[in-house]
Design an enzyme around this catalytic site. Structure first.
Site, PDB file in Angstrom:
ATOM      1  N   ARG A   1       0.823  -1.215   0.000  1.00 30.58           N
ATOM      2  CA  ARG A   1       0.000   0.000   0.000  1.00 30.58           C
ATOM      3  C   ARG A   1       0.854   1.261   0.000  1.00 30.58           C
ATOM      4  O   ARG A   1       0.422   2.294  -0.527  1.00 30.58           O
ATOM      5  CB  ARG A   1      -0.949  -0.017   1.197  1.00 30.58           C
TER       6      ARG A   1
ATOM      7  N   GLY B   1      -8.827  -9.009  -0.426  1.00 33.27           N
ATOM      8  CA  GLY B   1      -7.683  -9.326   0.415  1.00 33.27           C
ATOM      9  C   GLY B   1      -7.014 -10.662   0.168  1.00 33.27           C
ATOM     10  O   GLY B   1      -5.824 -10.723  -0.135  1.00 33.27           O
TER      11      GLY B   1
ATOM     12  N   GLY C   1     -12.921  -4.521   0.309  1.00 29.19           N
ATOM     13  CA  GLY C   1     -14.308  -4.076   0.443  1.00 29.19           C
ATOM     14  C   GLY C   1     -14.674  -3.028  -0.596  1.00 29.19           C
ATOM     15  O   GLY C   1     -15.767  -3.057  -1.177  1.00 29.19           O
TER      16      GLY C   1
ATOM     17  N   LYS D   1     -17.050 -17.400   2.651  1.00 28.56           N
ATOM     18  CA  LYS D   1     -18.502 -17.320   2.848  1.00 28.56           C
ATOM     19  C   LYS D   1     -19.284 -16.736   1.682  1.00 28.56           C
ATOM     20  O   LYS D   1     -18.857 -15.773   1.067  1.00 28.56           O
ATOM     21  CB  LYS D   1     -18.780 -16.473   4.087  1.00 28.56           C
TER      22      LYS D   1
HETATM   23  P1  AMP Z   1     -12.682 -14.506   2.041  1.00 28.19           P
HETATM   24  O1  AMP Z   1     -12.068 -13.525   2.978  1.00 28.19           O
HETATM   25  O2  AMP Z   1     -14.139 -14.691   2.180  1.00 28.19           O
HETATM   26  O3  AMP Z   1     -12.228 -14.306   0.612  1.00 28.19           O
HETATM   27  O4  AMP Z   1     -12.110 -15.913   2.489  1.00 28.19           O
HETATM   28  C1  AMP Z   1     -10.773 -16.254   2.343  1.00 28.19           C
HETATM   29  C2  AMP Z   1     -10.494 -17.440   3.206  1.00 28.19           C
HETATM   30  O5  AMP Z   1     -11.302 -18.517   2.797  1.00 28.19           O
HETATM   31  C3  AMP Z   1      -9.066 -17.928   3.124  1.00 28.19           C
HETATM   32  O6  AMP Z   1      -8.427 -17.663   4.327  1.00 28.19           O
HETATM   33  C4  AMP Z   1      -9.199 -19.408   2.863  1.00 28.19           C
HETATM   34  O7  AMP Z   1      -8.372 -20.188   3.691  1.00 28.19           O
HETATM   35  C5  AMP Z   1     -10.644 -19.682   3.183  1.00 28.19           C
HETATM   36  N1  AMP Z   1     -11.167 -20.846   2.463  1.00 28.19           N
HETATM   37  C6  AMP Z   1     -11.068 -21.128   1.161  1.00 28.19           C
HETATM   38  N2  AMP Z   1     -11.591 -22.307   0.877  1.00 28.19           N
HETATM   39  C7  AMP Z   1     -12.073 -22.826   2.034  1.00 28.19           C
HETATM   40  C8  AMP Z   1     -12.718 -24.045   2.398  1.00 28.19           C
HETATM   41  N3  AMP Z   1     -13.009 -24.980   1.463  1.00 28.19           N
HETATM   42  N4  AMP Z   1     -13.057 -24.214   3.682  1.00 28.19           N
HETATM   43  C9  AMP Z   1     -12.773 -23.266   4.599  1.00 28.19           C
HETATM   44  N5  AMP Z   1     -12.150 -22.108   4.331  1.00 28.19           N
HETATM   45  C10 AMP Z   1     -11.805 -21.881   3.048  1.00 28.19           C
END
Ligand code: AMP
Length: 395
Positions: free
Chosen positions: A35, A353, A376, A197
């Site tokens: 950044r 991120g 975000g 999620k």
């Molecule tokens: P996000 O911040 O929603 O993009 O989530 C990123 C995170 O999702 C990373 O830290 C990954 O380790 C996690 N992730 C990716 N695939 C999976 C999975 N199959 N089960 C649990 N966590 C996951």
């Protein structure tokens, strides 16, 4: 779009809202300076014009004047990157700061203390914004990472600079590149959405359905879609309350002619650990006691195929738990496919991120078309929202 290139900063003080919200280690060293690097072109432009820079930023979420959130920890790193001495002022408003910014000379840089030591910053307080505004002659917003917040320093302050406000080089290029995906994309357009999620990505998915031809869903969020369709997901991450939403997305995609690609197999593990036992399973028959932590080999082939055929690619979120080696291959394979496709002329935008962390970890940063610095903020732009930090400059 008014940018720094529309101004000469000769003899002027540029008050620049940067996003120096960088990670620090236990000894307060900067562990990722992306950044700061990203703000360099704007700072250099002002200095080369013969102007001076007053930099303001937040760092973390301090609840009071906690030293671990002091921007003084960043001084050496900024000096290293910019190549100019930085004068640190231990407050962002008040007499000391005012005196310093009044006396600043062309070629000099002042760094003000963490804006979020004042709760007025995040409240978007007008008085606080006015107190900040006295530090500069021209206001530049170059903080894409916080452009989706209507905070005092990112949006409200712009009112005090009618005709003397503009986008920094970083913010302008973020807008330009995201708009390329939103409004000028070459078909076929593919979005890959992964990560943990569904709930945090739902807005983007719904907004981009009108603009894309293919939607690849991976990561933990894929399991909510699989279970919603009757699959057995074992102990995989599932948001039970989002299963209906998942079905609605699939229906909506179908109606809009978007082809959805869900994983067909997964690397499953008997624990959420890099040393767990692992095996390959078909995506909809994961036994109890096992969880899907990466997409499997057949899914990799399937996704690679789609990526190779795409002309515009948008990637947000890893396909697996890439932080642990046994579950990184899906994300690596996808990253490599995007790089190949980019070499063949596709436009690829990576943001959010964790996909940025993945791209960095696997050394792909320079091989995709654009890596956004905002998580975000990028998501909200893709959702079709007007960001307060961007609007404030336009008004
Ligand atoms: P996000 O911040 O929603 O993009 O989530 C990123 C995170 O999702 C990373 O830290 C990954 O380790 C996690 N992730 C990716 N695939 C999976 C999975 N199959 N089960 C649990 N966590 C996951």
């Amino acid at each position: 779009m008014k940018t720094v290139n529309d101004f000469s900063f000769e003899g002027k003080r540029a008050l620049i809202r940067v996003d120096f919200n960088v990670p620090l280690n236990d000894t307060f060293e900067v562990t990722d300076n992306t950044r700061i690097e990203a703000a360099k072109p704007t700072i250099i432009k002002v200095l080369e014009d013969g102007g001076s820079c007053v930099l303001m930023s937040h760092l973390g979420r301090p609840s009071s004047r906690e030293d671990r959130f002091s921007l003084r920890h960043l001084v050496a790193e900024i000096e290293n990157i910019i190549g100019v001495e930085v004068m640190f002022i231990s407050d962002c408003i008040g007499d000391e700061a005012l005196l310093a910014t009044q006396q600043i000379q062309p070629g000099e840089i002042i760094l003000l203390e963490n804006l979020r030591y004042y709760k007025e910053e995040t409240k978007g307080d007008k008085n606080f914004a006015e107190k900040l505004s006295v530090h500069g002659d021209i206001y530049i917003n170059d903080a894409f990472g916080t452009a989706h917040r209507a905070h005092a320093s990112t949006a409200i302050i712009a009112d005090f600079f009618p005709d003397r406000k503009c986008y920094g080089i970083l913010l302008a290029s973020e807008i330009e590149n995201i708009n390329k995906v939103l409004y000028q994309s070459k078909k076929p357009v593919t979005a890959i959405v992964g990560g943990a999620k569904v709930s945090s990505k739902i807005g983007v998915i719904l907004n981009i359905l009108d603009k894309i031809d293919h939607l690849i869903i991976g990561g933990g969020m894929a399991f909510t879609f699989i279970k919603a369709q009757g699959g057995m997901t074992g102990g995989s991450l599932v948001e039970e309350d989002k299963m209906n939403l998942a079905l609605e997305i699939l229906e909506s995609a179908k109606n809009k002619g978007v082809t959805v690609h869900l994983p067909v197999d997964a690397i499953i593990a008997d624990a959420f650990s890099g040393s767990a036992n692992t095996t390959i399973s078909s995506i909809d028959s994961i036994p109890d006691g096992w969880m899907g932590l990466d997409v499997g080999p057949e899914s990799n082939d399937l996704f690679t195929d789609v990526i190779y055929k795409s002309k515009t690619i948008l990637w947000n979120g890893p396909l697996g738990v890439f932080e642990m080696n046994p579950f990184a291959l899906g994300t690596i394979t996808l990253g490599n496919a995007i790089v190949e496709s980019t070499k063949n002329g596709a436009f690829s935008l990576v943001g959010g991120g964790d996909s940025v962390a993945a791209v960095k970890k696997f050394n792909l940063t320079d091989k995709v078309s654009y890596v956004s610095t905002g998580g975000g903020a990028m998501l909200e732009m893709l959702e079709g929202k007007t960001l307060p930090g961007i609007k404030a400059i336009e008004d």
